[in-house]
Design a protein around this motif. Structure first.
Motif, PDB file in Angstrom:
ATOM      1  N   ALA A  55      28.380  38.663  43.229  1.00 21.19           N
ATOM      2  CA  ALA A  55      28.317  37.023  43.121  1.00 21.19           C
ATOM      3  C   ALA A  55      27.517  36.849  41.650  1.00 21.19           C
ATOM      4  CB  ALA A  55      27.782  36.199  44.192  1.00 21.19           C
ATOM      5  N   GLU A  56      26.450  37.370  41.741  1.00 22.00           N
ATOM      6  CA  GLU A  56      25.622  37.258  40.617  1.00 22.00           C
ATOM      7  C   GLU A  56      26.359  38.145  39.134  1.00 22.00           C
ATOM      8  OE1 GLU A  56      23.048  35.556  38.169  1.00 22.00           O
ATOM      9  OE2 GLU A  56      23.080  35.089  40.375  1.00 22.00           O
ATOM     10  N   ARG A  57      26.688  39.072  39.636  1.00 25.71           N
ATOM     11  CA  ARG A  57      27.463  39.780  38.552  1.00 25.71           C
ATOM     12  C   ARG A  57      28.615  39.054  37.930  1.00 25.71           C
ATOM     13  NH1 ARG A  57      29.519  45.821  39.819  1.00 25.71           N
ATOM     14  NH2 ARG A  57      27.241  45.888  40.217  1.00 25.71           N
ATOM     15  N   LEU A  58      29.396  38.426  39.019  1.00 29.32           N
ATOM     16  CA  LEU A  58      30.327  37.542  38.418  1.00 29.32           C
ATOM     17  C   LEU A  58      29.930  36.237  37.574  1.00 29.32           C
ATOM     18  CD1 LEU A  58      33.456  36.816  38.563  1.00 29.32           C
ATOM     19  CD2 LEU A  58      33.088  35.621  40.699  1.00 29.32           C
TER      20      LEU A  58
ATOM     21  N   THR B  49      27.221  32.304  46.987  1.00 29.88           N
ATOM     22  CA  THR B  49      26.691  32.680  48.120  1.00 29.88           C
ATOM     23  C   THR B  49      26.347  31.754  49.211  1.00 29.88           C
ATOM     24  OG1 THR B  49      24.595  32.868  47.072  1.00 29.88           O
ATOM     25  CG2 THR B  49      25.755  34.774  47.087  1.00 29.88           C
ATOM     26  N   ARG B  50      25.806  30.483  48.516  1.00 31.17           N
ATOM     27  CA  ARG B  50      25.505  29.443  49.517  1.00 31.17           C
ATOM     28  C   ARG B  50      26.824  28.965  50.219  1.00 31.17           C
ATOM     29  NH1 ARG B  50      27.504  24.515  49.335  1.00 31.17           N
ATOM     30  NH2 ARG B  50      28.412  23.737  47.494  1.00 31.17           N
ATOM     31  N   LEU B  51      27.888  29.365  49.856  1.00 33.05           N
ATOM     32  CA  LEU B  51      29.332  29.099  50.807  1.00 33.05           C
ATOM     33  C   LEU B  51      29.617  29.792  51.908  1.00 33.05           C
ATOM     34  CD1 LEU B  51      31.361  27.792  47.523  1.00 33.05           C
ATOM     35  CD2 LEU B  51      30.014  26.521  49.103  1.00 33.05           C
ATOM     36  N   PHE B  52      28.732  30.940  51.977  1.00 30.02           N
ATOM     37  CA  PHE B  52      28.928  31.628  52.899  1.00 30.02           C
ATOM     38  C   PHE B  52      27.850  31.964  53.898  1.00 30.02           C
ATOM     39  CE2 PHE B  52      31.803  33.028  49.620  1.00 30.02           C
ATOM     40  CZ  PHE B  52      32.805  33.579  50.212  1.00 30.02           C
ATOM     41  N   PRO B  53      27.370  30.836  54.807  1.00 27.10           N
ATOM     42  CA  PRO B  53      26.316  30.963  55.736  1.00 27.10           C
ATOM     43  C   PRO B  53      26.858  31.694  56.793  1.00 27.10           C
ATOM     44  CG  PRO B  53      27.979  28.797  55.865  1.00 27.10           C
ATOM     45  CD  PRO B  53      28.243  29.598  54.784  1.00 27.10           C
ATOM     46  N   GLU B  54      25.678  32.481  57.536  1.00 31.33           N
ATOM     47  CA  GLU B  54      25.906  33.235  58.483  1.00 31.33           C
ATOM     48  C   GLU B  54      25.854  32.583  59.916  1.00 31.33           C
ATOM     49  OE1 GLU B  54      24.725  37.486  60.305  1.00 31.33           O
ATOM     50  OE2 GLU B  54      23.331  36.589  58.998  1.00 31.33           O
ATOM     51  N   ASN B  55      27.002  31.809  60.278  1.00 34.58           N
ATOM     52  CA  ASN B  55      27.234  31.350  61.338  1.00 34.58           C
ATOM     53  C   ASN B  55      28.729  30.970  61.808  1.00 34.58           C
ATOM     54  OD1 ASN B  55      28.125  28.928  60.052  1.00 34.58           O
ATOM     55  ND2 ASN B  55      26.285  28.194  59.772  1.00 34.58           N
ATOM     56  N   GLY B  56      28.715  30.051  62.772  1.00 32.17           N
ATOM     57  CA  GLY B  56      30.361  29.716  63.247  1.00 32.17           C
ATOM     58  C   GLY B  56      31.322  28.980  62.259  1.00 32.17           C
TER      59      GLY B  56
ATOM     60  N   SER C 149      45.426  26.047  57.435  1.00 36.87           N
ATOM     61  CA  SER C 149      44.991  24.863  58.328  1.00 36.87           C
ATOM     62  C   SER C 149      43.861  24.975  59.074  1.00 36.87           C
ATOM     63  CB  SER C 149      46.193  24.649  59.252  1.00 36.87           C
ATOM     64  OG  SER C 149      46.397  25.815  60.296  1.00 36.87           O
ATOM     65  N   GLY C 150      43.422  23.802  59.242  1.00 39.63           N
ATOM     66  CA  GLY C 150      41.906  23.676  60.159  1.00 39.63           C
ATOM     67  C   GLY C 150      40.759  24.029  59.259  1.00 39.63           C
ATOM     68  N   ALA C 151      41.037  24.388  58.109  1.00 38.43           N
ATOM     69  CA  ALA C 151      39.667  24.552  57.153  1.00 38.43           C
ATOM     70  C   ALA C 151      39.266  22.957  56.934  1.00 38.43           C
ATOM     71  CB  ALA C 151      40.136  24.985  55.831  1.00 38.43           C
ATOM     72  N   THR C 152      37.727  22.893  57.400  1.00 37.19           N
ATOM     73  CA  THR C 152      36.913  21.884  57.175  1.00 37.19           C
ATOM     74  C   THR C 152      35.492  22.355  56.621  1.00 37.19           C
ATOM     75  OG1 THR C 152      36.152  21.992  59.295  1.00 37.19           O
ATOM     76  CG2 THR C 152      38.123  20.481  58.670  1.00 37.19           C
ATOM     77  N   GLY C 153      34.816  21.286  56.208  1.00 45.18           N
ATOM     78  CA  GLY C 153      33.446  21.654  55.984  1.00 45.18           C
ATOM     79  C   GLY C 153      33.122  22.684  54.758  1.00 45.18           C
ATOM     80  N   ILE C 154      32.049  23.545  54.868  1.00 44.38           N
ATOM     81  CA  ILE C 154      32.161  24.562  54.165  1.00 44.38           C
ATOM     82  C   ILE C 154      33.125  25.721  53.695  1.00 44.38           C
ATOM     83  CG2 ILE C 154      30.913  26.386  55.418  1.00 44.38           C
ATOM     84  CD1 ILE C 154      28.542  26.114  52.992  1.00 44.38           C
ATOM     85  N   VAL C 155      33.979  25.675  54.718  1.00 39.13           N
ATOM     86  CA  VAL C 155      35.129  26.666  54.824  1.00 39.13           C
ATOM     87  C   VAL C 155      35.985  25.998  53.568  1.00 39.13           C
ATOM     88  CG1 VAL C 155      37.213  27.855  55.774  1.00 39.13           C
ATOM     89  CG2 VAL C 155      34.628  27.811  56.833  1.00 39.13           C
TER      90      VAL C 155
END
Length: 191
Positions: free
Chosen positions: A106-109, A77-84, A23-29
């Motif tokens: 991610a690239e190997r996959l 990798t774009r789905l894992f931004p380094e922020n809150g 629950s609570g997942a929005t946006g990029i998450v």
């Protein structure tokens, strides 16, 4: 052994599916959870074929591989931004502390999923002789087969052309082991 890898991959990726219910997942998450769930569904669809539990279907394997590939590499990798934005997530901080390893996985996959799509027509390994033939192609005997699988425990990633010549179940093992490696290093356990 093959069945253990397959079952471990399905279990590890299945945990990602449970994340969708977080629950609570929005946006990029939420976008990331949908992508992970899609890959998990693709793995679950073909895992029984790879273990011989159901009839092999090259088209289904190809479709599943393409679905996995669609969410791997830079798309992942774009789905894992380094922020809150990652706060409602199961991501360990280690992902950003060791970004190069995560990015490489991610690239190997991505490469392995493309290889699986190409190897789909090969079907699973049918006999020890087929494995010996594959080992000979890669440098001789079982040592060759062992080095073929070296991508699982090393930093080497085989090329699409090499993967295209392998039995589909062996490429699937590379795909599922890559998923498991990434989850082990970078994913928190669901509570």
């Amino acid at each position: 052994m093959k069945t253990k890898f397959t079952l471990a991959a399905v279990a590890a990726i299945g945990v990602a599916s449970a994340a969708l219910a977080h629950s609570g997942a929005t946006g990029i998450v939420k976008e990331r959870m949908v992508a992970m769930s899609s890959m998990a569904d693709a793995v679950k669809k073909i895992a029984p074929m790879m273990s011989g539990a159901v009839d092999y279907d090259a088209d289904a394997v190809r479709d599943a591989a393409e679905e996995i590939g669609k969410h791997a590499g830079p798309s992942m990798t774009r789905l894992f931004p380094e922020n809150g934005e990652n706060m409602a997530s199961y991501v360990k901080p280690a992902i950003w502390e060791d970004w190069n390893t995560f990015s490489d996985l991610a690239e190997r996959l991505h490469t392995y999923s493309e290889g699986l799509a190409l190897a789909a027509e090969n079907g699973p390994a049918m006999s020890d002789q087929r494995m010996a033939d594959a080992g000979s192609m890669m440098g001789g005997g079982m040592m060759g087969a062992s080095s073929m699988m070296g991508g699982m425990g090393s930093n080497a990633t085989m090329g699409r052309e090499e993967l295209a010549d392998m039995p589909a179940d062996k490429v699937f093992s590379l795909v599922s082991n890559t998923c498991s490696s990434c989850h082990t290093r970078f994913r928190k356990e669901a509570r």
